[in-house]
Scaffold this motif. Structure first.
Motif, mmCIF file in Angstrom:
data_model
loop_
_atom_site.group_PDB
_atom_site.id
_atom_site.type_symbol
_atom_site.label_atom_id
_atom_site.label_comp_id
_atom_site.label_asym_id
_atom_site.label_seq_id
_atom_site.Cartn_x
_atom_site.Cartn_y
_atom_site.Cartn_z
ATOM 1 N N ILE A 121 -23.349 -2.648 -11.527
ATOM 2 C CA ILE A 121 -23.788 -2.056 -12.796
ATOM 3 C C ILE A 121 -24.340 -3.124 -13.735
ATOM 4 C CG2 ILE A 121 -22.108 -0.169 -12.666
ATOM 5 C CD1 ILE A 121 -20.444 -1.689 -14.810
ATOM 6 N N ARG A 122 -25.171 -2.672 -14.665
ATOM 7 C CA ARG A 122 -25.583 -3.545 -15.770
ATOM 8 C C ARG A 122 -24.850 -3.014 -16.999
ATOM 9 N NH1 ARG A 122 -30.816 -3.804 -15.031
ATOM 10 N NH2 ARG A 122 -30.780 -5.797 -13.956
ATOM 11 N N TYR A 123 -24.014 -3.894 -17.576
ATOM 12 C CA TYR A 123 -23.100 -3.442 -18.629
ATOM 13 C C TYR A 123 -23.405 -4.160 -19.941
ATOM 14 C CZ TYR A 123 -18.716 -2.516 -21.057
ATOM 15 O OH TYR A 123 -17.778 -2.128 -21.989
ATOM 16 N N PRO A 124 -23.587 -3.408 -21.021
ATOM 17 C CA PRO A 124 -23.898 -4.058 -22.307
ATOM 18 C C PRO A 124 -22.633 -4.543 -23.014
ATOM 19 C CG PRO A 124 -24.066 -1.657 -22.506
ATOM 20 C CD PRO A 124 -23.557 -1.942 -21.116
ATOM 21 N N VAL A 125 -22.575 -5.835 -23.280
ATOM 22 C CA VAL A 125 -21.439 -6.405 -24.016
ATOM 23 C C VAL A 125 -21.915 -6.685 -25.440
ATOM 24 C CG1 VAL A 125 -19.813 -8.343 -24.111
ATOM 25 C CG2 VAL A 125 -20.624 -7.537 -21.902
ATOM 26 N N GLN A 126 -21.109 -6.255 -26.415
ATOM 27 C CA GLN A 126 -21.486 -6.503 -27.815
ATOM 28 C C GLN A 126 -20.914 -7.857 -28.238
ATOM 29 O OE1 GLN A 126 -23.595 -4.229 -28.968
ATOM 30 N NE2 GLN A 126 -23.203 -3.030 -27.112
ATOM 31 N N THR A 127 -21.789 -8.790 -28.610
ATOM 32 C CA THR A 127 -21.307 -10.099 -29.047
ATOM 33 C C THR A 127 -21.766 -10.336 -30.490
ATOM 34 O OG1 THR A 127 -23.216 -11.500 -28.552
ATOM 35 C CG2 THR A 127 -21.811 -10.903 -26.684
ATOM 36 N N ILE A 128 -21.246 -11.410 -31.095
ATOM 37 C CA ILE A 128 -21.652 -11.672 -32.485
ATOM 38 C C ILE A 128 -23.116 -12.091 -32.555
ATOM 39 C CG2 ILE A 128 -19.389 -12.132 -33.541
ATOM 40 C CD1 ILE A 128 -19.813 -15.078 -32.975
ATOM 41 N N GLU A 129 -23.687 -12.437 -31.384
ATOM 42 C CA GLU A 129 -25.121 -12.774 -31.382
ATOM 43 C C GLU A 129 -25.978 -11.582 -30.956
ATOM 44 O OE1 GLU A 129 -23.783 -15.790 -29.220
ATOM 45 O OE2 GLU A 129 -23.417 -16.841 -31.110
ATOM 46 N N GLY A 130 -25.356 -10.420 -30.861
ATOM 47 C CA GLY A 130 -26.099 -9.231 -30.439
ATOM 48 C C GLY A 130 -25.648 -8.774 -29.063
ATOM 49 N N GLU A 131 -26.414 -7.817 -28.489
ATOM 50 C CA GLU A 131 -26.005 -7.252 -27.199
ATOM 51 C C GLU A 131 -26.415 -8.160 -26.042
ATOM 52 O OE1 GLU A 131 -26.280 -2.869 -26.472
ATOM 53 O OE2 GLU A 131 -27.704 -3.533 -24.953
ATOM 54 N N LYS A 132 -25.478 -8.315 -25.068
ATOM 55 C CA LYS A 132 -25.799 -9.096 -23.871
ATOM 56 C C LYS A 132 -25.529 -8.202 -22.677
ATOM 57 C CE LYS A 132 -25.119 -13.755 -22.166
ATOM 58 N NZ LYS A 132 -26.031 -13.489 -21.132
ATOM 59 N N ARG A 133 -26.529 -8.025 -21.832
ATOM 60 C CA ARG A 133 -26.336 -7.139 -20.676
ATOM 61 C C ARG A 133 -26.026 -7.978 -19.444
ATOM 62 N NH1 ARG A 133 -29.091 -2.148 -21.229
ATOM 63 N NH2 ARG A 133 -30.434 -2.484 -19.432
ATOM 64 N N ILE A 134 -24.861 -7.751 -18.874
ATOM 65 C CA ILE A 134 -24.454 -8.554 -17.720
ATOM 66 C C ILE A 134 -24.274 -7.662 -16.477
ATOM 67 C CG2 ILE A 134 -23.277 -10.343 -19.104
ATOM 68 C CD1 ILE A 134 -20.869 -8.421 -17.483
ATOM 69 N N LEU A 135 -24.317 -8.280 -15.306
ATOM 70 C CA LEU A 135 -24.075 -7.532 -14.068
ATOM 71 C C LEU A 135 -22.585 -7.560 -13.746
ATOM 72 C CD1 LEU A 135 -26.978 -8.828 -11.772
ATOM 73 C CD2 LEU A 135 -26.810 -6.605 -12.919
ATOM 74 N N ALA A 136 -22.080 -6.460 -13.212
ATOM 75 C CA ALA A 136 -20.678 -6.409 -12.758
ATOM 76 C C ALA A 136 -20.639 -5.588 -11.477
ATOM 77 C CB ALA A 136 -19.796 -5.772 -13.822
ATOM 78 N N GLU A 137 -19.673 -5.916 -10.611
ATOM 79 C CA GLU A 137 -19.554 -5.185 -9.346
ATOM 80 C C GLU A 137 -18.257 -4.385 -9.332
ATOM 81 O OE1 GLU A 137 -20.268 -6.729 -4.952
ATOM 82 O OE2 GLU A 137 -18.200 -7.085 -5.558
ATOM 83 N N ILE A 138 -18.376 -3.087 -9.038
ATOM 84 C CA ILE A 138 -17.174 -2.253 -8.905
ATOM 85 C C ILE A 138 -17.004 -1.922 -7.422
ATOM 86 C CG2 ILE A 138 -15.989 -0.155 -9.661
ATOM 87 C CD1 ILE A 138 -17.906 -0.038 -12.059
#
Ligand code: 0O2
Ligand code: 0O2
Length: 211
Positions: A121-138
Protein backbone atom coordinates in the motif's frame (compact mmCIF):
# COMPACT_ATOMS: atom_id res chain seq x y z
CA UNK A 1 22.45 7.77 13.02
CA UNK A 2 20.39 10.96 13.07
CA UNK A 3 19.89 10.50 9.34
CA UNK A 4 18.41 6.99 9.88
CA UNK A 5 16.16 8.24 12.67
CA UNK A 6 14.79 10.94 10.35
CA UNK A 7 14.38 8.48 7.47
CA UNK A 8 12.65 5.82 9.59
CA UNK A 9 10.38 8.18 11.59
CA UNK A 10 7.47 8.19 9.09
CA UNK A 11 7.73 4.39 8.74
CA UNK A 12 7.54 3.99 12.54
CA UNK A 13 4.54 6.28 12.64
CA UNK A 14 2.87 4.37 9.79
CA UNK A 15 3.38 0.98 11.51
CA UNK A 16 1.92 2.29 14.79
CA UNK A 17 -1.07 3.88 13.04
CA UNK A 18 -1.74 0.85 10.85
CA UNK A 19 -1.56 -1.52 13.82
CA UNK A 20 -4.29 0.48 15.55
CA UNK A 21 -6.40 0.58 12.38
CA UNK A 22 -6.06 -3.10 11.49
CA UNK A 23 -6.55 -4.26 15.08
CA UNK A 24 -9.62 -2.00 15.08
CA UNK A 25 -11.10 -4.09 12.28
CA UNK A 26 -10.87 -7.15 14.54
CA UNK A 27 -12.52 -5.31 17.45
CA UNK A 28 -15.43 -4.33 15.21
CA UNK A 29 -16.10 -7.98 14.38
CA UNK A 30 -15.96 -8.83 18.09
CA UNK A 31 -18.45 -6.07 18.82
CA UNK A 32 -20.85 -7.57 16.29
CA UNK A 33 -20.28 -11.03 17.81
CA UNK A 34 -19.54 -12.38 14.34
CA UNK A 35 -16.58 -14.58 13.42
CA UNK A 36 -13.57 -12.32 12.88
CA UNK A 37 -11.55 -13.21 9.78
CA UNK A 38 -8.64 -11.55 11.63
CA UNK A 39 -7.03 -13.52 14.47
CA UNK A 40 -4.22 -11.10 15.33
CA UNK A 41 -2.12 -8.33 13.86
CA UNK A 42 1.60 -7.59 14.23
CA UNK A 43 3.83 -4.92 12.78
CA UNK A 44 7.46 -3.94 12.64
CA UNK A 45 9.87 -1.52 11.02
CA UNK A 46 12.59 -3.42 9.17
CA UNK A 47 15.91 -3.28 11.05
CA UNK A 48 18.57 -1.06 9.41
CA UNK A 49 20.91 -4.02 8.78
CA UNK A 50 18.13 -5.87 6.89
CA UNK A 51 17.29 -2.74 4.87
CA UNK A 52 20.94 -2.45 3.81
CA UNK A 53 21.20 -6.19 2.98
CA UNK A 54 18.08 -6.08 0.85
CA UNK A 55 19.15 -2.87 -0.93
CA UNK A 56 22.43 -4.54 -1.72
CA UNK A 57 20.78 -7.75 -3.01
CA UNK A 58 18.24 -5.91 -5.15
CA UNK A 59 20.63 -3.18 -6.35
CA UNK A 60 18.56 -0.37 -4.82
CA UNK A 61 20.74 2.77 -4.43
CA UNK A 62 20.76 4.26 -0.93
CA UNK A 63 19.12 7.48 -2.14
CA UNK A 64 16.15 5.44 -3.43
CA UNK A 65 15.41 3.36 -0.31
CA UNK A 66 11.86 4.72 -0.33
CA UNK A 67 11.19 2.30 -3.23
CA UNK A 68 11.60 -0.65 -0.86
CA UNK A 69 8.13 -2.04 -0.23
CA UNK A 70 8.52 -3.57 3.21
CA UNK A 71 10.40 -1.11 5.42
CA UNK A 72 7.02 -0.80 7.15
CA UNK A 73 5.56 -4.31 7.53
CA UNK A 74 2.23 -5.45 8.93
CA UNK A 75 0.97 -8.99 9.31
CA UNK A 76 -2.64 -10.10 9.63
CA UNK A 77 -3.18 -13.68 10.78
CA UNK A 78 -6.38 -15.58 9.97
CA UNK A 79 -7.80 -18.89 11.22
CA UNK A 80 -8.97 -20.16 7.82
CA UNK A 81 -7.71 -19.86 4.24
CA UNK A 82 -11.09 -18.45 3.13
CA UNK A 83 -10.71 -15.61 5.65
CA UNK A 84 -7.68 -14.31 3.74
CA UNK A 85 -9.65 -13.07 0.72
CA UNK A 86 -12.27 -11.56 3.05
CA UNK A 87 -9.48 -9.56 4.70
CA UNK A 88 -8.05 -8.54 1.30
CA UNK A 89 -11.53 -7.39 0.27
CA UNK A 90 -11.82 -5.32 3.48
CA UNK A 91 -8.45 -3.71 2.69
CA UNK A 92 -9.53 -2.97 -0.89
CA UNK A 93 -12.61 -1.18 0.42
CA UNK A 94 -10.71 1.18 2.72
CA UNK A 95 -10.02 4.73 1.65
CA UNK A 96 -7.22 5.66 4.02
CA UNK A 97 -4.57 4.15 1.72
CA UNK A 98 -4.06 3.13 -1.86
CA UNK A 99 -3.20 -0.44 -2.92
CA UNK A 100 -0.27 -0.39 -5.35
CA UNK A 101 0.34 -4.12 -5.74
CA UNK A 102 -1.02 -7.51 -4.69
CA UNK A 103 1.07 -10.71 -4.68
CA UNK A 104 -0.77 -14.00 -4.36
CA UNK A 105 1.69 -16.55 -2.98
CA UNK A 106 -1.26 -18.75 -1.98
CA UNK A 107 -2.43 -19.76 -5.45
CA UNK A 108 1.22 -19.57 -6.53
CA UNK A 109 3.36 -20.67 -3.61
CA UNK A 110 7.08 -19.83 -3.68
CA UNK A 111 9.65 -22.53 -4.47
CA UNK A 112 10.62 -22.52 -0.78
CA UNK A 113 7.06 -23.59 0.13
CA UNK A 114 6.17 -20.07 1.36
CA UNK A 115 2.48 -19.16 1.22
CA UNK A 116 0.90 -15.77 2.05
CA UNK A 117 -1.02 -12.98 0.36
CA UNK A 118 0.88 -9.68 0.15
CA UNK A 119 -0.77 -6.31 -0.31
CA UNK A 120 1.55 -3.34 -0.89
CA UNK A 121 0.00 0.00 0.00
CA UNK A 122 0.89 3.66 -0.30
CA UNK A 123 0.03 5.21 3.04
CA UNK A 124 -0.14 8.95 3.80
CA UNK A 125 1.63 9.92 7.02
CA UNK A 126 0.90 13.37 8.44
CA UNK A 127 4.12 15.05 9.57
CA UNK A 128 4.91 18.56 10.78
CA UNK A 129 6.42 19.16 7.34
CA UNK A 130 3.23 18.06 5.60
CA UNK A 131 2.01 14.76 4.18
CA UNK A 132 4.53 12.02 3.35
CA UNK A 133 3.36 9.01 1.37
CA UNK A 134 5.28 5.86 2.16
CA UNK A 135 5.07 2.24 0.98
CA UNK A 136 4.08 -0.50 3.43
CA UNK A 137 3.57 -4.23 2.99
CA UNK A 138 0.68 -6.11 4.59
CA UNK A 139 1.15 -9.90 4.70
CA UNK A 140 -2.06 -11.87 5.19
CA UNK A 141 -1.76 -15.53 6.12
CA UNK A 142 -3.27 -18.33 8.18
CA UNK A 143 -1.87 -19.38 11.54
CA UNK A 144 -0.42 -22.50 9.88
CA UNK A 145 1.26 -20.45 7.11
CA UNK A 146 2.63 -18.13 9.80
CA UNK A 147 4.01 -21.02 11.84
CA UNK A 148 5.86 -22.39 8.82
CA UNK A 149 7.16 -18.98 7.67
CA UNK A 150 8.39 -18.05 11.16
CA UNK A 151 10.36 -21.29 11.55
CA UNK A 152 11.71 -21.17 8.00
CA UNK A 153 12.72 -17.53 8.49
CA UNK A 154 14.78 -18.33 11.59
CA UNK A 155 16.46 -21.27 9.85
CA UNK A 156 17.12 -19.07 6.84
CA UNK A 157 18.83 -16.63 9.17
CA UNK A 158 21.03 -19.44 10.49
CA UNK A 159 21.91 -20.95 7.10
CA UNK A 160 21.80 -17.66 5.10
CA UNK A 161 19.52 -19.25 2.51
CA UNK A 162 21.86 -22.18 1.85
CA UNK A 163 19.93 -25.00 3.52
CA UNK A 164 21.53 -28.45 3.82
CA UNK A 165 19.59 -30.86 1.57
CA UNK A 166 17.91 -32.78 4.45
CA UNK A 167 16.65 -29.54 6.04
CA UNK A 168 15.40 -28.24 2.69
CA UNK A 169 13.39 -31.45 2.15
CA UNK A 170 12.01 -31.38 5.69
CA UNK A 171 10.93 -27.76 5.26
CA UNK A 172 9.11 -28.66 2.06
CA UNK A 173 7.38 -31.55 3.83
CA UNK A 174 6.49 -29.20 6.69
CA UNK A 175 5.02 -26.73 4.15
CA UNK A 176 2.91 -29.57 2.74
CA UNK A 177 1.79 -30.51 6.28
CA UNK A 178 0.83 -26.87 6.97
CA UNK A 179 -1.18 -26.85 3.73
CA UNK A 180 -2.98 -30.06 4.77
CA UNK A 181 -3.64 -28.64 8.23
CA UNK A 182 -5.33 -25.61 6.62
CA UNK A 183 -7.40 -27.95 4.41
CA UNK A 184 -8.50 -30.10 7.35
CA UNK A 185 -9.44 -27.04 9.43
CA UNK A 186 -11.45 -25.63 6.51
CA UNK A 187 -13.42 -28.91 6.35
CA UNK A 188 -14.55 -28.55 9.98
CA UNK A 189 -14.81 -24.77 9.91
CA UNK A 190 -18.56 -24.75 10.70
CA UNK A 191 -18.04 -26.97 13.73
CA UNK A 192 -15.14 -24.83 15.04
CA UNK A 193 -17.04 -21.57 14.59
CA UNK A 194 -20.11 -22.93 16.39
CA UNK A 195 -17.93 -23.86 19.37
CA UNK A 196 -16.21 -20.46 19.34
CA UNK A 197 -19.55 -18.62 19.16
CA UNK A 198 -20.82 -20.73 22.08
CA UNK A 199 -17.83 -19.81 24.25
CA UNK A 200 -18.07 -16.11 23.31
CA UNK A 201 -21.77 -16.07 24.32
CA UNK A 202 -20.97 -17.85 27.58
CA UNK A 203 -18.22 -15.32 28.38
CA UNK A 204 -20.56 -12.41 27.59
CA UNK A 205 -23.27 -13.87 29.84
CA UNK A 206 -20.76 -14.28 32.69
CA UNK A 207 -19.57 -10.66 32.21
CA UNK A 208 -23.19 -9.39 32.20
CA UNK A 209 -23.77 -11.37 35.41
CA UNK A 210 -20.72 -9.75 37.04
CA UNK A 211 -22.02 -6.24 36.37
P1 0O2 B 1 11.42 -11.08 15.35
O1 0O2 B 1 11.72 -10.59 13.97
O2 0O2 B 1 10.32 -12.09 15.40
O3 0O2 B 1 12.66 -11.51 16.10
P2 0O2 B 1 2.04 -4.49 20.30
O4 0O2 B 1 2.19 -3.02 20.11
O5 0O2 B 1 2.23 -4.97 21.70
O6 0O2 B 1 0.81 -5.04 19.68
P3 0O2 B 1 4.73 -5.03 19.35
O7 0O2 B 1 5.41 -5.42 20.61
O8 0O2 B 1 5.14 -3.71 18.77
O9 0O2 B 1 3.17 -5.15 19.48
O10 0O2 B 1 5.06 -6.09 18.29
P4 0O2 B 1 4.05 -6.89 17.36
O11 0O2 B 1 3.19 -5.95 16.62
O12 0O2 B 1 3.36 -7.93 18.19
O13 0O2 B 1 4.96 -7.64 16.35
C1 0O2 B 1 6.31 -7.44 16.02
C2 0O2 B 1 6.64 -8.73 15.34
O14 0O2 B 1 6.33 -8.64 13.96
C3 0O2 B 1 8.07 -9.10 15.29
O15 0O2 B 1 8.50 -9.64 16.45
C4 0O2 B 1 8.03 -10.16 14.22
O16 0O2 B 1 7.71 -11.43 14.70
C5 0O2 B 1 6.92 -9.73 13.33
N1 0O2 B 1 7.47 -9.45 12.00
C6 0O2 B 1 8.70 -9.73 11.55
N2 0O2 B 1 8.85 -9.44 10.28
C7 0O2 B 1 7.69 -8.95 9.88
C8 0O2 B 1 7.26 -8.47 8.62
O17 0O2 B 1 7.94 -8.45 7.60
N3 0O2 B 1 6.03 -8.01 8.60
C9 0O2 B 1 5.27 -8.05 9.68
N4 0O2 B 1 4.08 -7.59 9.56
N5 0O2 B 1 5.63 -8.50 10.87
C10 0O2 B 1 6.84 -8.95 10.97
P5 0O2 B 1 9.91 -9.23 17.02
O18 0O2 B 1 9.93 -9.88 18.35
O19 0O2 B 1 10.07 -7.73 17.00
O20 0O2 B 1 10.99 -9.78 16.10
P1 0O2 C 1 11.83 -9.89 6.68
O1 0O2 C 1 11.62 -8.55 7.22
O2 0O2 C 1 13.05 -10.54 7.26
O3 0O2 C 1 10.63 -10.76 6.70
P2 0O2 C 1 11.43 -11.34 -4.15
O4 0O2 C 1 12.32 -10.47 -4.95
O5 0O2 C 1 10.13 -11.70 -4.79
O6 0O2 C 1 12.14 -12.53 -3.53
P3 0O2 C 1 10.40 -9.15 -2.60
O7 0O2 C 1 10.21 -8.35 -3.83
O8 0O2 C 1 11.14 -8.50 -1.49
O9 0O2 C 1 11.10 -10.53 -2.86
O10 0O2 C 1 8.98 -9.44 -2.11
P4 0O2 C 1 8.20 -10.66 -1.58
O11 0O2 C 1 8.86 -11.96 -1.84
O12 0O2 C 1 6.83 -10.46 -2.09
O13 0O2 C 1 8.17 -10.38 -0.03
C1 0O2 C 1 9.24 -10.39 0.76
C2 0O2 C 1 8.83 -10.80 2.16
O14 0O2 C 1 7.93 -11.92 2.10
C3 0O2 C 1 10.01 -11.31 2.92
O15 0O2 C 1 10.63 -10.24 3.55
C4 0O2 C 1 9.39 -12.26 3.91
O16 0O2 C 1 8.80 -11.56 4.98
C5 0O2 C 1 8.31 -12.89 3.07
N1 0O2 C 1 8.82 -14.04 2.35
C6 0O2 C 1 8.96 -14.17 1.01
N2 0O2 C 1 9.44 -15.38 0.69
C7 0O2 C 1 9.61 -16.05 1.84
C8 0O2 C 1 10.09 -17.37 2.15
O17 0O2 C 1 10.46 -18.17 1.30
N3 0O2 C 1 10.12 -17.69 3.47
C9 0O2 C 1 9.74 -16.84 4.45
N4 0O2 C 1 9.81 -17.25 5.71
N5 0O2 C 1 9.30 -15.59 4.18
C10 0O2 C 1 9.23 -15.19 2.90
P5 0O2 C 1 12.20 -10.26 3.84
O18 0O2 C 1 12.86 -9.29 2.98
O19 0O2 C 1 12.70 -11.64 3.89
O20 0O2 C 1 12.26 -9.59 5.22
Amino acid sequence: MKHWDMFLAPYKQAVEELKVKLKGMRSQFELNSTHSPIEFVTGRVKPIASILDKANQKGIPLDRLDEMQDIAGLRMMCQFVDDIMRVVELLRNRNDFEIVEEKDYISHKKASGYRSYHVVIRYPVQTIEGEKRILAEIQIRTLAMNFWATIEHSLNYKYKGQFPEDIRIRLQRAAEAAFLLDEEMSQIRGEIQEAQAFFTRKKEMQQDGDM
